[in-house]
Write an enzyme that holds these catalytic residues in place. Structure first.
Site, PDB file in Angstrom:
ATOM      1  N   LYS A   1      -6.079  40.542  46.250  1.00 35.64           N
ATOM      2  CA  LYS A   1      -6.373  41.710  47.088  1.00 35.64           C
ATOM      3  C   LYS A   1      -5.616  41.635  48.407  1.00 35.64           C
ATOM      4  CE  LYS A   1     -11.063  42.591  45.524  1.00 35.64           C
ATOM      5  NZ  LYS A   1     -12.438  42.185  45.820  1.00 35.64           N
TER       6      LYS A   1
ATOM      7  N   ARG B   1      -9.448  34.052  33.813  1.00 34.52           N
ATOM      8  CA  ARG B   1      -9.041  35.297  34.474  1.00 34.52           C
ATOM      9  C   ARG B   1      -7.704  35.782  33.926  1.00 34.52           C
ATOM     10  NH1 ARG B   1     -10.354  34.932  39.626  1.00 34.52           N
ATOM     11  NH2 ARG B   1      -8.923  36.468  40.410  1.00 34.52           N
TER      12      ARG B   1
ATOM     13  N   GLU C   1     -16.767  43.202  44.912  1.00 34.28           N
ATOM     14  CA  GLU C   1     -17.002  43.248  46.350  1.00 34.28           C
ATOM     15  C   GLU C   1     -16.285  44.499  46.857  1.00 34.28           C
ATOM     16  OE1 GLU C   1     -15.836  39.609  48.293  1.00 34.28           O
ATOM     17  OE2 GLU C   1     -16.491  40.418  50.214  1.00 34.28           O
TER      18      GLU C   1
HETATM   19  P1  ATP Z   1      -9.547  38.941  44.524  1.00 37.40           P
HETATM   20  O1  ATP Z   1      -9.429  37.477  44.226  1.00 37.40           O
HETATM   21  O2  ATP Z   1      -8.367  39.765  44.112  1.00 37.40           O
HETATM   22  O3  ATP Z   1     -10.011  39.221  45.912  1.00 37.40           O
HETATM   23  P2  ATP Z   1     -12.225  38.995  43.568  1.00 37.40           P
HETATM   24  O4  ATP Z   1     -12.534  38.219  42.367  1.00 37.40           O
HETATM   25  O5  ATP Z   1     -12.635  38.384  44.852  1.00 37.40           O
HETATM   26  O6  ATP Z   1     -10.704  39.420  43.545  1.00 37.40           O
HETATM   27  P3  ATP Z   1     -14.357  40.844  43.216  1.00 37.40           P
HETATM   28  O7  ATP Z   1     -14.492  42.219  43.730  1.00 37.40           O
HETATM   29  O8  ATP Z   1     -15.292  39.817  43.713  1.00 37.40           O
HETATM   30  O9  ATP Z   1     -12.852  40.424  43.522  1.00 37.40           O
HETATM   31  O10 ATP Z   1     -14.326  40.827  41.623  1.00 37.40           O
HETATM   32  C1  ATP Z   1     -15.278  41.486  40.834  1.00 37.40           C
HETATM   33  C2  ATP Z   1     -15.295  40.905  39.465  1.00 37.40           C
HETATM   34  O11 ATP Z   1     -14.002  40.991  38.862  1.00 37.40           O
HETATM   35  C3  ATP Z   1     -15.682  39.452  39.473  1.00 37.40           C
HETATM   36  O12 ATP Z   1     -16.641  39.245  38.474  1.00 37.40           O
HETATM   37  C4  ATP Z   1     -14.395  38.743  39.195  1.00 37.40           C
HETATM   38  O13 ATP Z   1     -14.625  37.543  38.520  1.00 37.40           O
HETATM   39  C5  ATP Z   1     -13.638  39.744  38.343  1.00 37.40           C
HETATM   40  N1  ATP Z   1     -12.206  39.530  38.457  1.00 37.40           N
HETATM   41  C6  ATP Z   1     -11.447  39.585  39.570  1.00 37.40           C
HETATM   42  N2  ATP Z   1     -10.168  39.279  39.307  1.00 37.40           N
HETATM   43  C7  ATP Z   1     -10.093  39.020  37.971  1.00 37.40           C
HETATM   44  C8  ATP Z   1      -9.040  38.635  37.063  1.00 37.40           C
HETATM   45  N3  ATP Z   1      -7.794  38.453  37.494  1.00 37.40           N
HETATM   46  N4  ATP Z   1      -9.355  38.469  35.762  1.00 37.40           N
HETATM   47  C9  ATP Z   1     -10.605  38.668  35.316  1.00 37.40           C
HETATM   48  N5  ATP Z   1     -11.639  39.021  36.103  1.00 37.40           N
HETATM   49  C10 ATP Z   1     -11.397  39.196  37.416  1.00 37.40           C
HETATM   50 MG    MG Z   2     -14.924  37.758  44.557  1.00 31.50          MG
END
Ligand code: ATP
Ligand code: MG
Length: 562
Positions: free
Chosen positions: A277, A267, A41
């Site tokens: 974030k 994760r 995102e």
């Molecule tokens: P945050 O929770 O920090 O806001 P998010 O998952 O909402 O992170 P996205 O931009 O939606 O952020 O993530 C993009 C991709 O990265 C998704 O497929 C998500 O599953 C993966 N991702 C995010 N954080 C992790 C993590 N800690 N370990 C593995 N994959 C991750």
């Molecule tokens: Mg997300």
């Protein structure tokens, strides 16, 4: 990255469970080639958690000769921005992954998604619901109680289509109604109890402007984005496991041919690190760090500025592996991967952090000679360089002791040591300041020991680094330590900001080999016996600034052990 598995190859022992599935699917002829995607995102910078997903999505595509799309999951209009799109694309390229010539955007599919929603309505699988949030609660039930069908369920297809069109046209207030999937109000999985698939939200979208006032929800949009792009395997983290029935329902309900398969993995969580974030944004906005790319941040751009090589970050993900078990990875694993990579690749140079002057009383005044030094003992191709040497030198103050304890093999009164790539020197006299602190050592050197060995076979136990006083240049150092002083910042409802390590950044001045003035920002070197350092973009000509990437040994765990 390492195993170049061919499509259709025999299953290889040691594959993680995801690669095993992909490999089996190819062997079974389920796909001609595989397509994955990385769907961030664009509402923040990429961090080390994303790194794990990137290495999986792009790594699998590369190993099996498929393709991985970079897709901005920009279905939430309020927090997204092109600044983030650019940084995300740049970070992925820097990591060494290829997403082809174009970036994909979920928002490019809004029209198609709208059509799919209309199709669901026509098939009697979606309906407009105008219950207030409060009333919906009553119908939804909870984990112990089944729900009941809300009144909207009985509306005709024509009525639903007309209402949904009016939602799109902006005839209703934000939140006045939603489009729901008609699934199963009795389902034990709460996500399957007629979830919202479209909501009214008047907000300017960074790419679509004000074209839309209704936006699709993640659980409806994501399977469609994957399907539209021909994704075969869609990897996501474990929290989405419970959403998978909905992912499959959307595509089944539309009779989508060859639908993608969602597969979940655990994760990444790292000790001494925050990854949300929201928290990272707070660190930046409230100036606890100097920006998203502050070398203490667990962002990709921060780790890059710190001097961590892309290969080390990829190796880190390989060593963490892919499983379905949630766990916390020790940040020491990341540091070890960085050390291993830099040990292979970083040129060695001399730097003196706490200079102590040495005068060689038997060395001719005004003479300079050049001594050959090996650039990287791990890499013969790195060659050698010429180090200037003269009568006046600097050594590290900690490499001398007036009264050396047992086991201290460096310089002391009357004692002899080897200067790295140079001569044996013997300490003949110590000049002290008024406080009794050594300010200068008067030594002799043995001209027979050039290159570091004595022809008479006598041995010295210590080898120390040094610089020629007449040639040394000055540099500033930024010595980083972990940003947080506790293993699990923010755990047990403690405010993570109270757990910042006050010593996470210390600055120092030092002396360096003159050849280091030619480095470019981003170049990494090993300062012999000190650690790995990377030239920071804040450097100006003649005033280099170095970030300490990592110490040579794991000094932290040693300290903890005490
Ligand atoms: P945050 O929770 O920090 O806001 P998010 O998952 O909402 O992170 P996205 O931009 O939606 O952020 O993530 C993009 C991709 O990265 C998704 O497929 C998500 O599953 C993966 N991702 C995010 N954080 C992790 C993590 N800690 N370990 C593995 N994959 C991750
Ligand atoms: Mg997300």
């Amino acid at each position: 990255m390492s195993n170049e598995t061919l499509p259709g190859a025999e299953s290889v022992a040691g594959l993680d469970f995801i690669r095993q599935i992909v490999s089996d699917d190819l062997v079974a002829g389920k796909h001609d080639s595989i397509v994955t995607r990385f769907p961030p995102e664009p509402n923040g910078y990429l961090h080390v958690g994303h790194l794990k997903a990137i290495c999986l999505d792009f790594g699998v595509a590369r190993e099996y000769h498929g393709r991985c799309n970079l897709r901005m999951d920009d279905t939430n209009p309020t927090k997204e921005d092109t600044e983030y799109v650019d940084s995300i694309a740049g970070d992925i390229r820097w990591l060494g992954f290829d997403f082809g010539s174009e970036v994909h955007y979920a928002s490019d599919y809004f029209e198609k998604m709208y059509e799919c929603a209309c199709e669901l309505i026509r098939r009697g699988k979606a309906y407009v619901c105008d219950l207030s949030a409060e009333d919906w609660e009553k119908y939804r039930g909870d984990s112990t109680r089944p729900g009941a069908n809300p009144p909207g369920r009985s509306r005709s297809v024509e009525e639903n289509l007309a209402l949904f069109e009016r939602m799109r046209k902006g005839e209703f207030e934000d939140g006045a109604m939603v489009l729901r999937a008609a699934i199963d109000m009795q389902s034990p999985n709460i996500h399957m109890r007629d979830p919202v698939i479209y909501r009214i939200r008047r907000a300017e979208h960074f790419r679509q402007g004000n074209k839309w006032c209704i936006y699709p929800m993640y659980d409806f949009a994501h399977p469609l984005e994957d399907a539209i792009e021909g994704v075969t395997h869609s990897f996501c983290t474990l929290e989405f496991e419970i959403h998978r029935p909905l992912y499959d329902w959307v595509l089944q309900s539309l009779d989508w041919p060859g639908p993608p398969r969602q597969i979940e993995f655990s994760r990444l969580a790292l000790s001494y690190t925050v990854m949300s974030k929201r928290k990272l944004l707070q660190l930046v906005k409230e100036n606890y760090v100097k920006g998203w790319d502050d070398p203490r941040m667990p962002t990709i751009c921060g780790m890059r500025r710190r001097g961590m090589p892309a290969a080390a970050l990829r190796n880190f993900c390989t060593s963490v592996g892919i499983t379905k078990v949630n766990s916390v990875t020790d940040v020491g694993v990341l540091e070890r991967c960085v050390r291993e990579e830099l040990n292979r690749t970083a040129p060695r140079r001399m730097a003196v952090l706490n200079p102590l002057k040495v005068t060689l009383k038997n060395y001719p005044e005004g003479k300079t000679e050049y001594l050959e030094a090996v650039n990287n003992p791990e890499d013969p191709a790195a060659g050698t360089r010429q180090l200037p040497f003269g009568r006046e030198l600097y050594i590290e103050a900690t490499d001398f002791m007036m009264e050396p304890p047992k086991g201290y093999y460096r310089l002391a009164p009357g004692r002899e040591v080897r200067l790295r790539y140079g001569y044996f020197i013997r300490c003949e006299e110590v000049k002290l300041d008024d406080a009794g602190k050594p300010v200068e050592l008067v030594c002799t050197y043995d001209p027979e020991t050039r290159g570091g060995n004595a022809p008479d076979g006598r041995k010295v136990k210590g080898t120390i680094h040094w610089l020629s006083a007449a040639h040394a240049a000055r540099a500033s150092l930024r010595l980083y330590d972990r940003l947080f002083s506790v293993e699990a910042p923010g755990a047990d409802d403690v405010d993570f900001l109270t757990q910042l390590n006050p010593d996470s950044l210390q600055t120092a001045e030092c002396l360096i080999e003159p050849s280091l003035l030619e480095l470019k920002a981003g170049d990494t070197v090993q300062f012999e016996r000190q650690g790995y350092f990377c030239l920071d973009p804040d450097s100006t000509p003649g005033s280099p600034v170095f970030n300490r990437t990592v110490t040579l040994k794991d000094s932290w765990s040693k300290q903890q052990g005490k």
